[in-house]
Design an enzyme around this catalytic site. Sequence first.
Site, PDB file in Angstrom:
ATOM      1  CB  SER A 141       4.021  -9.922  -0.539  1.00  0.00           C
ATOM      2  OG  SER A 141       5.120  -9.260   0.054  1.00  0.00           O
ATOM      3  CE1 TYR A 154       3.375 -12.885   4.016  1.00  0.00           C
ATOM      4  CE2 TYR A 154       5.210 -11.677   3.040  1.00  0.00           C
ATOM      5  CZ  TYR A 154       3.873 -11.757   3.382  1.00  0.00           C
ATOM      6  OH  TYR A 154       3.022 -10.716   3.076  1.00  0.00           O
TER       7      TYR A 154
HETATM    8  N1  LIG Z   1       1.225  -5.441   5.740  1.00  0.00           N
HETATM    9  C1  LIG Z   1       2.143  -5.588   4.818  1.00  0.00           C
HETATM   10  O1  LIG Z   1       3.239  -5.009   4.879  1.00  0.00           O
HETATM   11  C2  LIG Z   1       1.868  -6.457   3.624  1.00  0.00           C
HETATM   12  C3  LIG Z   1       2.718  -6.332   2.503  1.00  0.00           C
HETATM   13  C4  LIG Z   1       2.494  -7.142   1.395  1.00  0.00           C
HETATM   14  C5  LIG Z   1       1.440  -8.051   1.401  1.00  0.00           C
HETATM   15  N2  LIG Z   1       0.636  -8.148   2.503  1.00  0.00           N
HETATM   16  C6  LIG Z   1      -0.449  -9.123   2.455  1.00  0.00           C
HETATM   17  O2  LIG Z   1      -1.678  -8.462   2.658  1.00  0.00           O
HETATM   18  C7  LIG Z   1      -2.618  -9.345   3.277  1.00  0.00           C
HETATM   19  C8  LIG Z   1      -3.195  -8.691   4.511  1.00  0.00           C
HETATM   20  O3  LIG Z   1      -2.138  -8.479   5.448  1.00  0.00           O
HETATM   21  P1  LIG Z   1      -2.231  -7.489   6.692  1.00  0.00           P
HETATM   22  O4  LIG Z   1      -0.943  -6.795   6.763  1.00  0.00           O
HETATM   23  O5  LIG Z   1      -3.478  -6.711   6.635  1.00  0.00           O
HETATM   24  O6  LIG Z   1      -2.266  -8.554   7.884  1.00  0.00           O
HETATM   25  P2  LIG Z   1      -3.015  -8.516   9.305  1.00  0.00           P
HETATM   26  O7  LIG Z   1      -3.164  -7.129   9.774  1.00  0.00           O
HETATM   27  O8  LIG Z   1      -2.278  -9.496  10.140  1.00  0.00           O
HETATM   28  O9  LIG Z   1      -4.475  -9.095   8.955  1.00  0.00           O
HETATM   29  C9  LIG Z   1      -4.600 -10.401   8.462  1.00  0.00           C
HETATM   30  C10 LIG Z   1      -6.055 -10.710   8.201  1.00  0.00           C
HETATM   31  O10 LIG Z   1      -6.150 -12.052   7.707  1.00  0.00           O
HETATM   32  C11 LIG Z   1      -6.983 -12.826   8.588  1.00  0.00           C
HETATM   33  N3  LIG Z   1      -6.446 -14.188   8.687  1.00  0.00           N
HETATM   34  C12 LIG Z   1      -5.175 -14.555   8.985  1.00  0.00           C
HETATM   35  N4  LIG Z   1      -5.070 -15.889   9.013  1.00  0.00           N
HETATM   36  C13 LIG Z   1      -6.297 -16.388   8.734  1.00  0.00           C
HETATM   37  C14 LIG Z   1      -6.831 -17.691   8.623  1.00  0.00           C
HETATM   38  N5  LIG Z   1      -6.082 -18.789   8.810  1.00  0.00           N
HETATM   39  N6  LIG Z   1      -8.137 -17.839   8.335  1.00  0.00           N
HETATM   40  C15 LIG Z   1      -8.911 -16.750   8.146  1.00  0.00           C
HETATM   41  N7  LIG Z   1      -8.480 -15.486   8.229  1.00  0.00           N
HETATM   42  C16 LIG Z   1      -7.172 -15.306   8.521  1.00  0.00           C
HETATM   43  C17 LIG Z   1      -6.937 -12.084   9.923  1.00  0.00           C
HETATM   44  O11 LIG Z   1      -8.096 -12.308  10.699  1.00  0.00           O
HETATM   45  P3  LIG Z   1      -8.085 -13.307  11.998  1.00  0.00           P
HETATM   46  O12 LIG Z   1      -6.736 -13.192  12.623  1.00  0.00           O
HETATM   47  O13 LIG Z   1      -9.195 -12.851  12.861  1.00  0.00           O
HETATM   48  O14 LIG Z   1      -8.338 -14.656  11.420  1.00  0.00           O
HETATM   49  C18 LIG Z   1      -6.904 -10.631   9.454  1.00  0.00           C
HETATM   50  O15 LIG Z   1      -8.196 -10.179   9.131  1.00  0.00           O
HETATM   51  C19 LIG Z   1      -1.843 -10.637   3.570  1.00  0.00           C
HETATM   52  O16 LIG Z   1      -2.085 -11.572   2.542  1.00  0.00           O
HETATM   53  C20 LIG Z   1      -0.398 -10.175   3.540  1.00  0.00           C
HETATM   54  O17 LIG Z   1       0.490 -11.227   3.248  1.00  0.00           O
HETATM   55  C21 LIG Z   1       0.821  -7.386   3.605  1.00  0.00           C
END
Ligand SMILES: NC(=O)c1ccc[n+]([C@@H]2O[C@H](COP(=O)([O-])OP(=O)(O)OC[C@H]3O[C@@H](n4cnc5c(N)ncnc54)[C@H](OP(=O)(O)O)[C@@H]3O)[C@@H](O)[C@H]2O)c1
Length: 237
Positions: A141, A154
């Site tokens: 990120s 984070y």
């Molecule tokens: N959205 C943003 O603005 C952004 C920006 C930069 C980086 N990112 C990164 O991109 C990635 C995806 O983020 P997102 O925004 O798509 O988040 P999200 O919508 O909250 O989805 C998170 C995903 O990770 C899974 N997950 C979370 N904790 C877990 C655990 N302990 N074990 C197994 N699975 C787990 C969740 O499934 P379950 O809850 O069913 O387990 C879900 O499929 C993350 O690494 C995040 O830090 C996001």
Amino acid sequence: MNLHGKTAIITGGSRGLGKAIALCLAQEGVNIGITGRNEETLKNVVHEIEKFGVRVAYATFDISKETEVKSGFSQLIHDLGEVNILINNAGIGNFGKLDEMPSQTWEQVIQTNLFGVYYAAQCIYPHLKELGEGDIINIASTAGLKGGAGMSAYAASKAAVISLSQSMMAEWRKNNIRVITLTPSTIATDMSIDGGLTDGNPEKVLQPEDFAEWVRDILKMNRRALIANGSIFSTNP
Ligand SMILES: NC(=O)c1ccc[n+]([C@@H]2O[C@H](COP(=O)([O-])OP(=O)(O)OC[C@H]3O[C@@H](n4cnc5c(N)ncnc54)[C@H](OP(=O)(O)O)[C@@H]3O)[C@@H](O)[C@H]2O)c1
């Protein structure tokens, strides 16, 4: 490069960026394995992916727990056969003031975001090495590039992912494994919306599909080309 017939495992493939990447790659003819903690949401995505006529499997486990990750990955590799691509995407965002956040929350963020990447990569590396080629995309990120108020755990976890990913590339690249570190800015998903990062205007920031298309295009580059690091931002924040 044509991705048709390749196989990708996407951790956290049930929602947000992981789901968008899974659907985007399935559209290219990539067989898909997805992981997450909630079986029902995983099954729903599996049904969506099946429409593309590719092979699809899922495994339900907590990415922060090493033994669960090991058995989940061996089940997925068994179900899918050859695996060529790992997208290390699963992660959590717990935001709040440093002096107010319970230490257990801090630990959970590091355990999930950093150790999850480490465990999954360790599971797939012997497989890719034997295959003689592969791709690992680690999703960090922009928060990992510079710490900020309200995001100590984070940002620290993502800074560590960047460093881990760079070390991984330095060690595994010689085995024809492309290790790619991505640092996206805010994208409209549950994490950013629930975490208050979109200022109530999720439509103004990047959408999961934008990120998924970028991941697809990076993977499609000729194998001699390796994008080591990349950031993506919305044009008009
Ligand atoms: N959205 C943003 O603005 C952004 C920006 C930069 C980086 N990112 C990164 O991109 C990635 C995806 O983020 P997102 O925004 O798509 O988040 P999200 O919508 O909250 O989805 C998170 C995903 O990770 C899974 N997950 C979370 N904790 C877990 C655990 N302990 N074990 C197994 N699975 C787990 C969740 O499934 P379950 O809850 O069913 O387990 C879900 O499929 C993350 O690494 C995040 O830090 C996001």
